[in-house]
Design a protein around this motif. Structure first.
Motif, short mmCIF file in Angstrom:
data_model
loop_
_atom_site.label_atom_id
_atom_site.label_comp_id
_atom_site.label_asym_id
_atom_site.label_seq_id
_atom_site.Cartn_x
_atom_site.Cartn_y
_atom_site.Cartn_z
N ARG A 110 0.85 -1.20 0.00
CA ARG A 110 0.00 0.00 0.00
C ARG A 110 0.88 1.24 0.00
O ARG A 110 1.78 1.38 0.81
CB ARG A 110 -0.90 0.01 1.24
N GLU A 137 0.04 3.85 -11.65
CA GLU A 137 -1.15 3.12 -11.23
C GLU A 137 -1.10 1.65 -11.66
O GLU A 137 -1.33 0.75 -10.84
CB GLU A 137 -2.39 3.79 -11.80
N THR A 138 -0.78 1.41 -12.93
CA THR A 138 -0.85 0.05 -13.46
C THR A 138 0.33 -0.80 -13.02
O THR A 138 0.15 -1.95 -12.60
CB THR A 138 -0.92 0.09 -15.00
N ASP A 143 -2.84 4.13 -6.09
CA ASP A 143 -4.16 4.69 -6.36
C ASP A 143 -4.06 6.22 -6.28
O ASP A 143 -4.19 6.80 -5.21
CB ASP A 143 -5.18 4.16 -5.36
N ASP A 145 -5.98 8.48 -7.10
CA ASP A 145 -7.20 9.17 -6.66
C ASP A 145 -7.36 9.14 -5.15
O ASP A 145 -8.18 9.89 -4.60
CB ASP A 145 -8.44 8.52 -7.30
N ALA A 146 -6.59 8.28 -4.47
CA ALA A 146 -6.82 8.07 -3.04
C ALA A 146 -5.68 8.54 -2.15
O ALA A 146 -5.85 8.58 -0.93
CB ALA A 146 -7.07 6.58 -2.78
N ARG A 169 -6.27 13.34 -12.88
CA ARG A 169 -5.71 12.15 -12.23
C ARG A 169 -5.62 12.28 -10.72
O ARG A 169 -5.18 11.35 -10.04
CB ARG A 169 -4.34 11.83 -12.83
#
Length: 462
Positions: A110, A137-138, A143, A145-146, A169
């Protein structure tokens, strides 16, 4: 990690700093103390000993549209799209290899923070920035967005299409290097820009409505006075940024800015100290709080709220940094590692070319590195805590290392106390005094180990 036996970390009292501006301590140890390893450890082995639930990602984009006169960062100017495209291709390969190394432990991964630095990340086109975000991201599983994530930009590259990508993004912080709102001062710092260009870029940044906008200013430019500095301060405050950074000007070897000050540097030091104090007081009176020598946050802003967010683990400050890109550093508990590093233009270009050609197998191992030990971890902890306005809790130091700060660093503590640069507050909190904070760039190097100092001294600038 606690050690019940006090360490004799110093053998003699540190000499009084010759200048308040010895070195900006943004990370310890400095990259000049890293050395090339032969058969370095596998990243999978390094990260198998780390927590993986509080990682941060740093991506270094080593490109700029111009090189400022004061710049000693790892960056090249004028890279064509075939170079930036090849760089992103290699970055994607490095990300895949790095993610595999993290996954080898078999635990959940994480990321809680991310940053794009450089260089100037917005030197990349809008399409390239999209590709960069996709890689994060990939390939890395971040993440965007988070998590909070920051991007550095410049007046010339903060274009509407680039900012639209970053806003879409989820970028939460944009930092723009203005340095001065006065054209003549910008030219004196070898930064050819116009006030009109700066204002237009700031209009676009405000329209994009990023949660945190930061404006960088520099003091100590040749001919700069309190009156001219106030022009830039007032202009910056007028844009209502959540953060303002005040940087002292440094003139370093292999940069484009030649020293134009008195030979001893004493008058220049006096000028910088005066301007620092003036800028500090002006921003404090304008509704900002000071969190370090350089950082001022607007009270009640998103920047101040994020600074109080305790969900970001303290571990993240000591290790857990995953770096991607040539020049990016990664931090584990026992080893800090990176790629080759240089300042001189020909060497920077060579290293970028070598990075682009790096095979996957090389990315699986640490290359240029510095091995940490308990001594160095103590010093890193002190530098990360003491140089911040919140100060360092003596009980936190004792809990982590099993010894007292005053016993481990008696000469440094005595020097700071004698100069009235530090005070001990109730509960054993050590906090720099206002004058101590003004001299943070001299106090920080007092805690460098002899091992780090020797490695930095033997480093050959290229």
């Amino acid at each position: 990690m606690a050690n019940s036996v006090p360490l004799h970390l110093t053998s003699r009292a540190p000499e009084a700093p010759e200048t308040p501006y010895k070195q900006y301590v943004y990370a310890y140890p400095h990259q000049k103390s890293y050395r090339l390893l032969t058969d370095g450890p596998l990243l999978s082995e390094l990260w198998s000993r780390e927590r993986l639930d509080a990682l941060s990602l740093y991506v270094h984009i080593p490109f700029c549209e111009m090189r400022c006169g004061f710049c000693n960062l790892f960056t090249r100017t004028g890279a064509p799209e075939e170079v930036t495209g090849a760089f992103l291709g290699t970055l994607q390969r490095q990300a895949r290899v790095t993610r595999e190394a993290l996954e080898a432990k078999g635990e959940e991964i994480r990321f809680t923070l991310a940053a794009f630095g450089g260089g100037t990340p917005t030197y990349l086109t809008a399409a390239e920035l999209t590709r960069l975000c996709d890689i994060c991201e990939t390939e890395m599983g971040v993440d965007l967005d988070a998590v909070p994530w920051s991007v550095e930009t410049s007046p010339a590259t903060a274009t509407a299409d680039r900012l639209a990508v970053l806003a879409e993004r989820g970028a939460t912080r944009l930092s723009i290097g203005v340095q001065s709102f006065i054209d003549a001062e910008a030219r004196a710092a070898v930064r050819p820009q116009k006030r009109s260009e700066v204002d237009a870029a700031l209009e676009r940044l405000k329209a994009a409505a990023f949660p945190v906008l930061n404006i960088d200013l520099i003091y100590g430019i040749d001919g700069q006075t309190e009156e001219s500095f106030q022009v830039s301060l007032d202009a910056a405050v007028g844009w209502e940024p959540e953060e303002i950074y005040l940087y002292p000007l440094y003139v370093r070897p292999l940069t484009g800015l030649m020293a134009r000050h008195d030979k001893s540097g004493e008058l220049w030091d006096q000028q910088r100290l005066r301007l620092y104090r003036y800028g500090r007081d002006h921003l404090l009176a304008s509704g900002y709080e000071q969190t370090s020598m350089r950082v001022f946050r607007r009270l009640g802003s998103a920047a101040a709220e994020s600074a109080e967010d305790t969900s970001i683990s303290e571990y993240n400050q000591q290790a857990g940094m995953v770096g991607l890109g040539v020049g990016a550093r990664s931090f584990t508990t026992d080893l800090h590692y990176t790629t080759d590093y240089a300042v001189a233009v020909p060497e920077v270009r060579r290293i970028i070319d070598d990075y682009i050609a790096t095979p996957d197998e090389t990315f699986r191992r640490a290359q240029w590195a510095f091995r940490m030990d308990d001594n160095e971890r103590r010093r890193m902890f002190v530098l990360q805590q003491l140089l911040e306005s919140v100060g360092m809790r003596g009980d936190a130091y004792r809990e982590r290392f099993g010894t007292r700060f005053e016993d481990d660093f008696p000469a440094e503590f005595a020097k700071l106390s004698a100069e009235d640069w530090v005070r001990v507050e109730p509960g054993g909190l050590l906090r720099l005094t206002p004058e101590g904070m003004a001299r943070a760039d001299a106090i920080g190097p007092m805690f460098f180990s002899s091992r780090v100092n020797e490695a930095m001294a033997s480093y050959q600038d290229r």
